[in-house]
Motif scaffolding. Structure first.
Motif, short mmCIF file in Angstrom:
data_model
loop_
_atom_site.label_atom_id
_atom_site.label_comp_id
_atom_site.label_asym_id
_atom_site.label_seq_id
_atom_site.Cartn_x
_atom_site.Cartn_y
_atom_site.Cartn_z
N LEU A 176 6.74 10.77 -5.11
CA LEU A 176 6.19 11.82 -5.96
C LEU A 176 5.87 13.01 -5.08
O LEU A 176 5.11 12.91 -4.12
CB LEU A 176 4.93 11.33 -6.68
N PHE A 177 6.48 14.15 -5.41
CA PHE A 177 6.24 15.38 -4.66
C PHE A 177 6.42 16.55 -5.60
O PHE A 177 7.44 16.67 -6.27
CB PHE A 177 7.20 15.49 -3.47
N ARG A 178 5.38 17.40 -5.64
CA ARG A 178 5.35 18.51 -6.57
C ARG A 178 5.60 18.02 -8.00
O ARG A 178 4.87 17.17 -8.48
CB ARG A 178 6.34 19.60 -6.13
N PHE A 196 0.83 -1.21 0.00
CA PHE A 196 0.00 0.00 0.00
C PHE A 196 0.87 1.26 0.00
O PHE A 196 1.58 1.53 0.97
CB PHE A 196 -0.92 0.02 1.23
N PRO A 197 0.81 2.06 -1.04
CA PRO A 197 1.60 3.31 -1.05
C PRO A 197 1.08 4.30 -0.03
O PRO A 197 -0.12 4.32 0.28
CB PRO A 197 1.39 3.83 -2.48
N PHE A 198 1.99 5.08 0.50
CA PHE A 198 1.60 6.23 1.31
C PHE A 198 1.14 7.31 0.34
O PHE A 198 1.88 7.68 -0.58
CB PHE A 198 2.80 6.72 2.12
N ASN A 207 0.11 19.56 -0.73
CA ASN A 207 0.67 19.06 -1.98
C ASN A 207 0.22 17.62 -2.20
O ASN A 207 -0.13 16.90 -1.27
CB ASN A 207 2.20 19.08 -1.92
N VAL A 208 0.24 17.19 -3.46
CA VAL A 208 0.00 15.79 -3.79
C VAL A 208 1.26 15.00 -3.44
O VAL A 208 2.36 15.35 -3.90
CB VAL A 208 -0.35 15.61 -5.28
N ILE A 209 1.10 13.96 -2.63
CA ILE A 209 2.23 13.17 -2.16
C ILE A 209 1.96 11.69 -2.41
O ILE A 209 0.85 11.20 -2.19
CB ILE A 209 2.48 13.38 -0.65
N ALA A 210 2.98 10.98 -2.86
CA ALA A 210 2.89 9.53 -2.97
C ALA A 210 4.27 8.93 -2.70
O ALA A 210 5.28 9.46 -3.17
CB ALA A 210 2.40 9.10 -4.35
#
Length: 323
Positions: free
Chosen positions: A267-269, A48-50, A245-248
């Protein structure tokens, strides 16, 4: 320490079977042992990704971290992951279903820059779990001697990937052989109590010659899922911090060995970076526009999003590059 009593799970045996199959452990013997706890936390964090995409790609902008909501999204629909409140709610219920003794804790997060020697703690803003093994509990009168573990699959790029015994100075391997976590017993300098309240810090080191960085500070107080759901709603609607922000974050084993190192994709910004093998973050993808980001979430992180949902992204979370 205290004795943690056995409490029933909010998940049933069928849901437990589906969860174990989802994380690749359907053949596990289902005994509440330390070895199984290691396997479950590792497989959970790999599966499961954060991520916090429901904050940005839905009309409500709210992450559903109820037991039914996280089970549906992560296990049944296989649409992605969650942040700490969702990750650890799912893990909490499944550990209870396996007859581990556990309860919910909360911590303050150090938001000072990693290179800083200073600390700057938030309010209580992070969910984690405290756990004891039934085999360690001989009687309910010896709580001071019962080993208690911190378990946390929801701290993003710096998360624990295995349980850690709450004993001063104990350290465990992190995502790879260069990363180490340790716990330190401390006294809260702000405490008005006599004697002062005892706290713990969780720290991380990247390389044996690097300084230790404080991640969180916590006590042993018990919190409940209602508390965590309220805090999650605050992050979804009122918090002006990193989750704007969208974070993964996704962890990927580098080999099929049972305890193989894990490389980390983040993944960030406007970037996707990769970290592992003792190396610093390496940019593996420059994201050109919003559709490019949706594509990266799906293909690299296994997070199901579509272009129609881009309309819900608020201005502060939108990419500056829109070529």
């Amino acid at each position: 320490m205290v004795v943690i009593r056995q409490t029933p799970s909010f998940y049933d045996s069928q849901q437990l079977s589906l969860y174990l199959a989802r994380i690749g452990l359907s053949g596990i013997n289902r005994q509440p042992t330390l070895d199984n706890l290691h396997a479950i936390t590792r497989h959970h964090i790999i599966t499961f990704p954060f991520e916090n995409t429901d904050m940005h790609y839905t009309e409500s902008g709210v992450m559903d971290v109820t037991p039914s909501g996280v089970f549906d999204r992560l296990v049944q629909q296989k649409r992605g992951g969650s942040h700490c409140f969702g990750q650890n709610t799912l893990l909490f219920g499944m550990l209870l279903a396996l007859r581990y003794r556990a309860y919910v804790g909360s911590s303050r997060v150090n938001i000072a820059p990693p290179e800083s020697s200073e600390v700057q703690f938030t309010h209580l803003s992070h969910m984690m779990l405290f756990l004891q093994l039934p085999s360690d509990i001989a009687t309910e009168a010896d709580g001071d001697n019962i080993p208690t573990y911190l378990v946390d699959c929801g701290f993003g790029a710096r998360s624990l990937v295995r349980p850690i015994l709450l004993s001063d100075g104990v350290a465990v391997k992190g995502s790879d052989s260069w990363e180490t976590h340790r716990v330190i017993a401390t006294i809260d300098a702000q405490s008005s109590l006599i004697p002062p309240a005892k706290n713990w810090t969780l720290e991380m080191q990247e390389g044996s010659q690097s300084p230790w960085c404080t991640l969180i500070k916590f006590g042993m107080e018990e919190y409940f899922l209602d508390d965590m759901q309220a805090t999650s709603r605050y992050f979804s609607k009122g918090y002006d911090g990193i989750f704007r922000n969208v974070i993964a974050v996704k962890r990927i084993p580098v080999s099929e060995e049972p305890d193989a190192d894990l490389k980390r994709l983040t993944l960030f910004r406007g970037q996707v970076t990769e970290k592992g093998g003792g190396q610093g973050d390496k940019v593996v993808l420059e994201i050109r526009d919003e559709k490019d980001r949706v594509r990266a979430l799906n293909e690299l992180f296994g997070i199901e999003r579509n272009d129609d949902e881009i309309q819900y992204i608020q201005k502060e979370a939108r990419l500056e590059t829109t070529s």
